[in-house]
Write a protein that holds these residues in place. Structure first.
Motif, PDB file in Angstrom:
ATOM      1  N   SER A 208       0.813  -1.219   0.000  1.00  0.00           N
ATOM      2  CA  SER A 208       0.000   0.000   0.000  1.00  0.00           C
ATOM      3  C   SER A 208       0.843   1.263   0.000  1.00  0.00           C
ATOM      4  O   SER A 208       0.373   2.333  -0.395  1.00  0.00           O
ATOM      5  N   PHE A 209       2.104   1.153   0.477  1.00  0.00           N
ATOM      6  CA  PHE A 209       2.981   2.338   0.400  1.00  0.00           C
ATOM      7  C   PHE A 209       4.134   2.152  -0.581  1.00  0.00           C
ATOM      8  O   PHE A 209       4.666   3.125  -1.103  1.00  0.00           O
ATOM      9  N   LEU A 210       4.504   0.903  -0.865  1.00  0.00           N
ATOM     10  CA  LEU A 210       5.590   0.684  -1.823  1.00  0.00           C
ATOM     11  C   LEU A 210       5.148   0.961  -3.260  1.00  0.00           C
ATOM     12  O   LEU A 210       5.851   1.662  -4.006  1.00  0.00           O
ATOM     13  N   LEU A 211       4.012   0.415  -3.656  1.00  0.00           N
ATOM     14  CA  LEU A 211       3.561   0.570  -5.039  1.00  0.00           C
ATOM     15  C   LEU A 211       3.188   2.012  -5.389  1.00  0.00           C
ATOM     16  O   LEU A 211       3.659   2.539  -6.414  1.00  0.00           O
ATOM     17  N   PRO A 212       2.363   2.712  -4.587  1.00  0.00           N
ATOM     18  CA  PRO A 212       2.045   4.106  -4.934  1.00  0.00           C
ATOM     19  C   PRO A 212       3.282   5.000  -4.981  1.00  0.00           C
ATOM     20  O   PRO A 212       3.384   5.864  -5.849  1.00  0.00           O
ATOM     21  N   THR A 213       4.205   4.780  -4.055  1.00  0.00           N
ATOM     22  CA  THR A 213       5.433   5.581  -4.069  1.00  0.00           C
ATOM     23  C   THR A 213       6.216   5.338  -5.346  1.00  0.00           C
ATOM     24  O   THR A 213       6.718   6.277  -5.979  1.00  0.00           O
ATOM     25  N   GLY A 214       6.306   4.072  -5.758  1.00  0.00           N
ATOM     26  CA  GLY A 214       7.006   3.750  -6.999  1.00  0.00           C
ATOM     27  C   GLY A 214       6.337   4.356  -8.212  1.00  0.00           C
ATOM     28  O   GLY A 214       7.009   4.846  -9.126  1.00  0.00           O
TER      29      GLY A 214
ATOM     30  N   ASN B 225       7.044   8.097  -8.263  1.00  0.00           N
ATOM     31  CA  ASN B 225       8.432   8.315  -8.680  1.00  0.00           C
ATOM     32  C   ASN B 225       8.599   8.130 -10.173  1.00  0.00           C
ATOM     33  O   ASN B 225       9.387   8.832 -10.810  1.00  0.00           O
ATOM     34  N   ALA B 226       7.871   7.153 -10.736  1.00  0.00           N
ATOM     35  CA  ALA B 226       7.957   6.909 -12.176  1.00  0.00           C
ATOM     36  C   ALA B 226       7.345   8.056 -12.966  1.00  0.00           C
ATOM     37  O   ALA B 226       7.849   8.456 -14.011  1.00  0.00           O
ATOM     38  N   ILE B 227       6.240   8.618 -12.460  1.00  0.00           N
ATOM     39  CA  ILE B 227       5.579   9.736 -13.131  1.00  0.00           C
ATOM     40  C   ILE B 227       6.428  10.994 -13.047  1.00  0.00           C
ATOM     41  O   ILE B 227       6.576  11.744 -14.017  1.00  0.00           O
ATOM     42  N   ASP B 228       6.996  11.232 -11.865  1.00  0.00           N
ATOM     43  CA  ASP B 228       7.814  12.425 -11.649  1.00  0.00           C
ATOM     44  C   ASP B 228       9.104  12.028 -10.950  1.00  0.00           C
ATOM     45  O   ASP B 228       9.153  11.943  -9.727  1.00  0.00           O
ATOM     46  N   PRO B 229      10.165  11.739 -11.706  1.00  0.00           N
ATOM     47  CA  PRO B 229      11.430  11.274 -11.119  1.00  0.00           C
ATOM     48  C   PRO B 229      12.021  12.220 -10.076  1.00  0.00           C
ATOM     49  O   PRO B 229      12.804  11.791  -9.229  1.00  0.00           O
ATOM     50  N   LYS B 230      11.632  13.491 -10.120  1.00  0.00           N
ATOM     51  CA  LYS B 230      12.162  14.444  -9.142  1.00  0.00           C
ATOM     52  C   LYS B 230      11.738  14.089  -7.721  1.00  0.00           C
ATOM     53  O   LYS B 230      12.363  14.527  -6.757  1.00  0.00           O
TER      54      LYS B 230
ATOM     55  N   ILE C 168      11.241  10.057  -1.122  1.00  0.00           N
ATOM     56  CA  ILE C 168      10.674   8.727  -0.882  1.00  0.00           C
ATOM     57  C   ILE C 168      10.223   8.515   0.566  1.00  0.00           C
ATOM     58  O   ILE C 168       9.115   8.037   0.794  1.00  0.00           O
ATOM     59  N   PRO C 169      11.033   8.861   1.586  1.00  0.00           N
ATOM     60  CA  PRO C 169      10.557   8.642   2.957  1.00  0.00           C
ATOM     61  C   PRO C 169       9.261   9.381   3.255  1.00  0.00           C
ATOM     62  O   PRO C 169       8.364   8.834   3.908  1.00  0.00           O
ATOM     63  N   SER C 170       9.149  10.602   2.771  1.00  0.00           N
ATOM     64  CA  SER C 170       7.953  11.399   3.005  1.00  0.00           C
ATOM     65  C   SER C 170       6.734  10.755   2.360  1.00  0.00           C
ATOM     66  O   SER C 170       5.684  10.595   2.988  1.00  0.00           O
ATOM     67  N   MET C 171       6.853  10.368   1.101  1.00  0.00           N
ATOM     68  CA  MET C 171       5.723   9.772   0.390  1.00  0.00           C
ATOM     69  C   MET C 171       5.382   8.397   0.927  1.00  0.00           C
ATOM     70  O   MET C 171       4.220   8.044   1.097  1.00  0.00           O
TER      71      MET C 171
ATOM     72  N   CYS D  37       5.798   7.155   3.901  1.00  0.00           N
ATOM     73  CA  CYS D  37       5.120   7.224   5.194  1.00  0.00           C
ATOM     74  C   CYS D  37       3.755   7.891   5.074  1.00  0.00           C
ATOM     75  O   CYS D  37       2.869   7.652   5.892  1.00  0.00           O
ATOM     76  N   GLY D  38       3.580   8.731   4.055  1.00  0.00           N
ATOM     77  CA  GLY D  38       2.258   9.304   3.816  1.00  0.00           C
ATOM     78  C   GLY D  38       1.277   8.234   3.381  1.00  0.00           C
ATOM     79  O   GLY D  38       0.161   8.127   3.899  1.00  0.00           O
ATOM     80  N   PHE D  39       1.696   7.397   2.425  1.00  0.00           N
ATOM     81  CA  PHE D  39       0.844   6.301   1.976  1.00  0.00           C
ATOM     82  C   PHE D  39       0.667   5.239   3.056  1.00  0.00           C
ATOM     83  O   PHE D  39      -0.306   4.474   3.023  1.00  0.00           O
ATOM     84  N   ALA D  40       1.595   5.160   3.995  1.00  0.00           N
ATOM     85  CA  ALA D  40       1.560   4.122   5.030  1.00  0.00           C
ATOM     86  C   ALA D  40       0.368   4.261   5.961  1.00  0.00           C
ATOM     87  O   ALA D  40       0.115   3.355   6.768  1.00  0.00           O
ATOM     88  N   VAL D  41      -0.376   5.354   5.862  1.00  0.00           N
ATOM     89  CA  VAL D  41      -1.595   5.470   6.673  1.00  0.00           C
ATOM     90  C   VAL D  41      -2.575   4.358   6.293  1.00  0.00           C
ATOM     91  O   VAL D  41      -3.383   3.918   7.127  1.00  0.00           O
ATOM     92  N   ILE D  42      -2.501   3.882   5.050  1.00  0.00           N
ATOM     93  CA  ILE D  42      -3.343   2.754   4.627  1.00  0.00           C
ATOM     94  C   ILE D  42      -2.951   1.503   5.407  1.00  0.00           C
ATOM     95  O   ILE D  42      -3.811   0.759   5.902  1.00  0.00           O
ATOM     96  N   TYR D  43      -1.649   1.291   5.529  1.00  0.00           N
ATOM     97  CA  TYR D  43      -1.163   0.155   6.321  1.00  0.00           C
ATOM     98  C   TYR D  43      -1.586   0.301   7.777  1.00  0.00           C
ATOM     99  O   TYR D  43      -1.952  -0.686   8.430  1.00  0.00           O
TER     100      TYR D  43
END
Length: 231
Positions: free
Chosen positions: A183-189, A192-197, A202-205, A207-213
């Motif tokens: 739930s946090f690995l795939l959305p973050t990836g 990152n693929a959409i916007d490599p910048k 990565i840590p911020s995103m 842990c943001g998605f990790a609220v699902i976990y």
């Protein structure tokens, strides 16, 4: 939502809201369920996720000294998560695997101590308005992300492996654990693929998605496991 290369789902208000949600889930887990190793581990994971959100929120708008302190606090918090998650998987399956657990905690404590006490761990930070970028010194960043992803992948692999011959309830808990990781690995990836910048955030995103976990942990993994143990 992507707009002008900004991810508004990681804005400071969203960080604060995520912090509140994870604290509520931690309190709910601690109060609602009978105390056990599973509950203690789940509560610790939820609180550490919340601490990182608070640290990230606090980095922006602070003096450089205060921001550095919060950077250390945030990184110590998330550094302990892979070991705690692996310990949770072992507890769910009643698997001792003491050597694996020792390795996980040893590596996590080594990095946590580095972030807490080393004067050269951080090169600085950038508050991008929507997420905080923590700049690690030299080779530390590469080593750290290798450590982090390695234990996450091990956790996913062990959960899937042990779920094959597990009872139905244990299998359900382990599969939810895998979904929690993804739930946090795939959305973050994907971001990152959409916007490599955004790779530097990565840590911020993550842990943001990790609220699902966090939600899956509090209302799915813990009760399923405890019901199994009490049945």
């Amino acid at each position: 939502m992507l707009k002008q290369n900004r991810l508004y789902c990681f804005s400071p208000p969203a960080m604060l809201a995520t912090f509140v949600i994870e604290v509520i889930l931690a309190i709910y887990t601690l109060v609602h369920y009978k105390m056990s190793l599973i509950v203690r581990l789940a509560t610790a994971i939820l609180l550490l996720l919340a601490i990182f959100q608070l640290a990230e929120y606090s980095v922006c708008g602070r003096s450089s000294t205060a921001a550095m302190v919060w950077s250390r606090i945030g990184y110590v918090a998330i550094t302990l998560l892979p070991a705690l998650s692996l310990h949770l998987i072992l507890a769910i399956t009643n698997n001792k695997a003491n050597l694996l657990k020792w390795l996980a905690y040893s590596t996590s404590l080594l990095f946590a101590a580095t972030f807490a006490f080393s004067s050269t761990a951080f090169a600085g930070h950038v508050c991008a308005g929507n997420y905080a970028i923590f700049q690690l010194e030299g080779k530390l960043g590469g080593l750290y992300f290798t450590y982090y992803y390695a234990w996450l992948i091990i956790g996913i692999g062990l959960s899937l492996y042990w779920s094959i011959r597990a009872s139905q309830r244990i299998r359900e808990a382990l599969i939810l654990q895998v979904f929690g990781y993804l739930s946090f690995l795939l959305p973050t990836g994907i971001v990152n693929a959409i916007d490599p910048k955004t790779v530097s955030a990565i840590p911020s995103m993550m842990c943001g998605f990790a609220v699902i976990y966090a939600v899956l942990l509090a209302i799915g993994i813990v009760p399923i496991t405890l019901n199994r143990k009490n049945s």
